[in-house]
Design a protein around this motif. Structure first.
Motif, short mmCIF file in Angstrom:
data_model
loop_
_atom_site.label_atom_id
_atom_site.label_comp_id
_atom_site.label_asym_id
_atom_site.label_seq_id
_atom_site.Cartn_x
_atom_site.Cartn_y
_atom_site.Cartn_z
N TYR A 36 13.61 -2.18 -9.67
CA TYR A 36 14.20 -1.26 -10.65
C TYR A 36 15.44 -1.88 -11.29
O TYR A 36 16.15 -2.67 -10.68
N LEU A 37 15.68 -1.49 -12.51
CA LEU A 37 16.91 -1.85 -13.22
C LEU A 37 17.29 -0.64 -14.06
O LEU A 37 16.41 0.03 -14.60
N VAL A 38 18.57 -0.40 -14.21
CA VAL A 38 18.98 0.57 -15.21
C VAL A 38 18.54 0.01 -16.56
O VAL A 38 18.92 -1.10 -16.93
N GLY A 39 17.66 0.72 -17.25
CA GLY A 39 17.12 0.24 -18.52
C GLY A 39 15.70 -0.28 -18.43
O GLY A 39 15.12 -0.62 -19.45
N GLY A 40 15.13 -0.36 -17.23
CA GLY A 40 13.75 -0.84 -17.16
C GLY A 40 13.35 -1.28 -15.78
O GLY A 40 13.66 -0.63 -14.77
N VAL A 41 12.65 -2.40 -15.72
CA VAL A 41 12.23 -3.00 -14.44
C VAL A 41 12.44 -4.51 -14.53
O VAL A 41 12.64 -5.06 -15.61
N ALA A 42 12.38 -5.17 -13.35
CA ALA A 42 12.68 -6.61 -13.30
C ALA A 42 11.43 -7.48 -13.17
O ALA A 42 11.54 -8.69 -13.11
N ILE A 43 10.26 -6.85 -13.13
CA ILE A 43 9.06 -7.66 -13.01
C ILE A 43 8.56 -7.99 -14.43
O ILE A 43 8.22 -7.09 -15.20
N PRO A 44 8.55 -9.27 -14.80
CA PRO A 44 8.17 -9.61 -16.17
C PRO A 44 6.69 -9.37 -16.44
O PRO A 44 5.87 -9.36 -15.51
N VAL A 45 6.36 -9.18 -17.69
CA VAL A 45 4.98 -9.02 -18.13
C VAL A 45 4.70 -10.14 -19.14
O VAL A 45 5.43 -10.28 -20.12
N MET A 49 0.00 -5.72 -22.26
CA MET A 49 0.07 -7.15 -21.95
C MET A 49 -0.81 -7.96 -22.90
O MET A 49 -0.37 -8.97 -23.47
N ASN A 50 -2.03 -7.49 -23.09
CA ASN A 50 -2.95 -8.21 -23.95
C ASN A 50 -2.49 -8.22 -25.40
O ASN A 50 -2.79 -9.15 -26.15
N ALA A 51 -1.76 -7.18 -25.79
CA ALA A 51 -1.26 -7.11 -27.16
C ALA A 51 0.04 -7.89 -27.32
O ALA A 51 0.64 -7.89 -28.40
N GLY A 52 0.47 -8.52 -26.24
CA GLY A 52 1.71 -9.30 -26.33
C GLY A 52 2.97 -8.46 -26.28
O GLY A 52 4.06 -8.93 -26.60
N VAL A 53 2.82 -7.19 -25.86
CA VAL A 53 3.99 -6.32 -25.69
C VAL A 53 4.56 -6.60 -24.30
O VAL A 53 4.06 -6.09 -23.30
N ASN A 54 5.59 -7.42 -24.24
CA ASN A 54 6.11 -7.87 -22.94
C ASN A 54 7.41 -7.19 -22.52
O ASN A 54 7.92 -7.48 -21.45
#
Lengths: 591, 332
Positions: free
Chosen positions: A237-246, A470-475
């Protein structure tokens, strides 16, 4: 039969015979998270009164004072290692609410997947490893005919582990275990108690699935390791999102291989829930229908709701809806929740209010001082006429509220949630009972199973959505616009909520000059396990026990059934806060 | 466990091949940082222990805890995939079931109240000096310990009663190792770890971490079964095999550190490529633990591999010494 009926010592009691109420004590009340003590009065074989006491206190909220609010989720996560992640989620939502942060779509989906995986594994572990031994007689399983168990298993499910040979192996392992004389966690259980109703074949089936579930849960929870590095206490978890990249093109991110792993695990999760957990639950319930008549509680239910399906941040977008049900009324829409109506009493809690212990305070303005007035240890009985618990008594418009899977399913049912209504109606029809059966010990057990099934089905669409991004490149995984404290206002206040497996959870905080000035939580088991309030109104545990028959006061199995049906989580429910934002540790409050 | 085991031993345990047994012993030897030759020694010791009459009695005490270390305990798992290998390998869970007798564990045990106390008393009377005591959670000492009571007795008095008679005392997780979360400033309840609560314990092992990794618990017990001795430990009781090297030195992202390639923002190109998290506050350079080697949940991943910096949870007093968690260390 091996010698495993070890002579029992008396539970402590004030009276041992006659028509006067007999006081029994269960401490520790085991197979829960944390430290819970129940005292109960019994007359003529029926519980006439009960008191719920939390006996452990840490003080996490004072520890939070003056720390970086971006760190708060890491500390609050450690309120509980069983429902690990729920406090993290409430915490980052509170900070995001205070700072006005909207999270990216991927972060929302990944948070839902983590939360969903927790619901699925936690509910299954609760059913088999924390609750089942209240309904399942392990010793009776020794006398089962494995062929009968096989026939029974195949009559309720298509699960492949169902041959007589398989159940014979399980039984042999159990027999050898018992014959070793070292019974481990099964020693001194209530085996042979007259309240056990399952036939030997059913008991052996449940024991086999107890072991299978132990193996299964450690696999399914790998979803947390994939998305958050580890479990317990995943770290993403992160304030603002998550830390696992896509990134579909990176080996160090959520990529097609990781999506495939998630899919495999989610499918294994759903298979076990629909083919093992739910059929077992229905089997057990069919032998214990009388428990639809016990354990009701206050009949009022509260759900904050959770699992956002859009990024609006409003309850309207939740998969499990927010709302209130009063007086068991699920025939009309749930009432809207107004968090300002939550107030807490300390009349019977080991704290004092400066305005008098009879007053009630909203969590955001609470100021409380610890005031242990209980007996000096070692002691036999609490003075329940006075203060007797480390939990406060939260009330909504002065009413005690139940939270948890039953509350969520009733709110969803009343709100017209399609899948919840389908599953609930199926379960009721299959058991041949009406909706009134839901307001009970058995209703809690059933609601937990219904919720697990619905959640396990929901994992696949969330994985699909993540894959599509992910497939659409939305990372995008993080909104970093407010990451730097220099972008924050001098002061900010916010709150966030989630649904823990055990019920609705809220965090409130105030940020001042870049650090936490005030932090507060209202936690599921504080609602459910609270002591009496100023009006003498019992908390849900206490109320739910009234009227329960007790066959043998020295082996109060029936109390365990109802208390376990709430799935108590004590460590979550006791905290300490510095109401003035000073790190003195003197001003405290308990949620 | 979707596939039925094809064969079983006469006692109902899954068939375990010699090869897979050696594989497990080999994994333990690696975890314990022992030379490869010890694989056979460990396998032999485990087989002997398996054949012997009794399992090792365990008393698991929970005090000011979150049950996260117990949850870690039940995540004990096998290392190889039965679907892939066609074998049902002995997993850590089998070690726990077949070599240990968990006689007291409030989260898992069948009995409650007086009957649970009976279980505790029985193991202490029957196995004096032989049982393993595992402690989860800190012990409050302020106001004579009223902040944690079980059956009307303080956590402190229970620890004083149970721990001195144990063959080994294992502090599972940071809270029982040094007070952990409850002892973080301002430590409102006077929480301490096991060593401070019950001074002078012999055979004390600390497995800090939040939670402790069950691999290290099992390796400690395997060491005890193999050598009849606890693994070598530092002054605070931490086994060298698990706490003898910096995370930074074994980190898979170390080459990026050496090359000066750092994540600058969450989700940036470097983050997606697995670059070094030093500038995002990673505490790996100040933390001694074997996370990069043994990882978590059957070797699935670990914190840094999943894109978040290390918070130093195995370090002494980490809530105060390692925070703020997102502030970069001054230097590695």
């Amino acid at each position: 039969m091996p010698d495993i009926f070890i002579p029992l010592v008396n539970n402590s009691s004030n009276n041992t015979s006659g028509s006067n109420p007999q006081r029994i004590v269960i401490d520790p009340l085991t197979r829960i998270e944390g430290h819970l003590r129940i005292e109960a009065s019994i007359s003529n074989g029926v519980i006439t009164d009960a008191w719920s006491s939390s006996t452990m206190f840490r003080g996490v909220e004072a520890i939070l004072a003056n720390r970086d609010p971006r760190d708060a989720w890491i500390l609050t996560q450690r309120l509980c290692g069983v429902c690990t992640t729920v406090h993290s989620l409430a915490s980052i939502r509170a900070v995001e609410n205070a700072l006005g942060i909207t999270i990216p779509d991927n972060a929302r989906i990944i948070r839902n997947l983590i939360e969903g995986a927790l619901f699925i594994t936690d509910h299954v572990v609760h059913f088999y490893h924390l609750h089942a031994l209240d309904w399942v007689d392990v010793v009776s399983a020794l006398s089962a005919n494995p062929a009968d168990t096989s026939a029974l298993a195949q009559s309720i499910s298509a699960w492949p582990n169902s041959s007589a040979a398989y159940f014979g192996q399980v039984q042999t392992r159990l027999k050898n275990f018992v014959n070793s004389g070292q019974l481990g966690i099964f020693a001194n259980g209530y085996w042979g108690h007259p309240a056990y109703k399952l036939p030997p074949a059913g008991n052996l089936l449940a024991v086999a699935h107890y072991l299978e579930a132990l193996d299964w849960q450690k696999e399914i929870i790998k979803i947390h390791a994939i998305l958050g590095g580890k479990n317990p206490h995943p770290q993403t978890y992160l304030v603002g999102g998550v830390a696992i990249p896509v990134d579909k093109n990176s080996a160090k991110a959520i990529n097609p291989a990781a999506i495939a792993q998630l899919r495999t695990l989610a499918a294994k999760g759903l298979d076990f829930v629909s083919q093992v957990y739910l059929p077992d639950l229905m089997l057990v319930a069919s032998f214990y229908k009388d428990w639809a008549g016990y354990g009701q509680g206050p009949g009022n239910y509260l759900a904050f709701g959770d699992f956002p399906l859009d990024n609006s941040g409003t309850p309207a977008g939740y998969w499990l809806p927010q709302g209130l049900v009063f007086n068991k009324n699920i025939g009309s829409k749930p009432q809207a929740l107004d968090v300002n109506q939550i107030k807490e009493y300390v009349t019977h809690s080991w704290y004092t209010y400066s305005g008098g212990d009879g007053s009630a305070l909203h969590p955001s303005v609470g100021q409380t001082t610890p005031n242990y007035t209980g007996p000096t240890p070692p002691f036999d009985n609490l003075n329940v006429d006075q203060k007797y618990s480390w939990l406060k008594s939260p009330r909504y418009q002065d009413a005690p509220m139940e939270v948890g899977p039953l509350a969520r399913m009733l709110v969803a049912y009343a709100a017209g949630h399609t899948r919840v209504r389908q599953l609930t109606d199926q379960v009721l029809a299959s058991l041949g009972v009406g909706p009134e059966a839901l307001f009970s010990t058995l209703g809690r057990v059933a609601a937990r199973g219904i919720e697990t099934q619905a959640t396990a089905e929901q994992m696949s669409p969330w994985i699909d959505a993540l894959e599509a991004n992910m497939n659409a490149g939305v990372n995008d995984i993080h909104n970093g616009s407010k990451w730097d404290p220099s972008t924050w206002p001098k002061t900010a206040t916010g709150w966030g909520s989630t649904e823990a497996p055990r019920g609705g959870l809220g965090h409130w905080l105030r940020i001042n000059n870049g650090v936490i000035q005030r932090y507060q939580m209202v936690v599921p088991t504080t609602w459910n396990g609270s002591p009496r309030d100023v009006n003498g109104v019992r908390g849900p545990f206490e109320q739910a026990l009234i009227g329960t028959p007790i066959a043998d006061p020295q082996k109060p199995l029936e109390i365990l059934r109802t208390i376990h049906s709430f799935d108590p989580c004590m460590a979550c429910s006791v905290h300490l806060i510095d109401a003035n934002g000073k790190s003195t540790g003197i001003q405290v409050r308990v949620e | 466990m979707n596939a039925e085991p094809k064969e079983a031993l006469s006692d109902g345990r899954p068939q375990i091949s010699r090869r897979s047994f050696l594989k497990l012993a080999g994994m333990m030897a690696v975890t314990l940082a022992l030379p490869k030759v010890y694989t056979g020694v460990i396998a032999k010791a485990l087989e002997t222990a398996s054949a012997s009459a009794g399992r090792l009695p365990v008393v698991w005490l929970e005090f000011q805890d979150c049950t996260g270390d117990s949850e870690s305990f039940i995540r004990a798992t096998q290392r190889t995939d039965p679907v892939q290998t066609g074998l049902t390998d002995p997993g850590l869970i089998d070690l726990l079931l077949d070599y240990l007798s968990v006689d007291y564990h409030e989260t898992l045990m069948a009995p409650a109240g007086a009957q649970s106390e009976l279980s505790l008393n029985n193991v202490m009377q029957k196995y004096p000096g032989q049982y393993i005591a595992v402690v989860e959670g800190s012990i409050p000492t302020a106001q004579n310990g009223v902040f944690c009571t079980i059956r009307g007795r303080t956590a402190l008095s229970i620890a004083q009663q149970v721990l001195p008679g144990a063959r080994a005392v294992i502090a599972m997780g940071s809270c029982s190792s040094d007070g952990g979360l409850a002892a973080a400033a301002p430590n409102p309840t006077g929480a301490v770890g096991v060593k401070d609560a019950v001074p002078g314990l012999n055979n004390f092992v600390a497995l800090p971490g939040c939670p402790a990794n069950v691999v290290n618990l099992v390796a400690t017990i395997v060491h005890l079964l193999t050598f009849n001795a606890l693994p070598p430990r530092d002054a605070s009781g931490r086994p060298y095999f698990a706490y003898g090297a910096e995370i930074h030195d074994h980190c898979e992202r170390r080459p990026f550190f050496n090359a000066g390639q750092f994540v600058q923002a969450w989700g940036d190109a470097g983050h997606r490529q697995g670059w070094c998290l030093f500038k995002m506050g990673c505490k790996g350079p100040k933390t001694d633990h074997n996370c990069p080697q043994v990882k978590w949940n059957d070797g699935t991943s670990w914190c840094v591999a999943s894109g978040h910096g290390c918070i130093g949870c195995a370090s002494p007093k980490f809530w105060d010494t390692m925070s703020p968690f997102y502030k970069a260390l001054p230097s590695a």
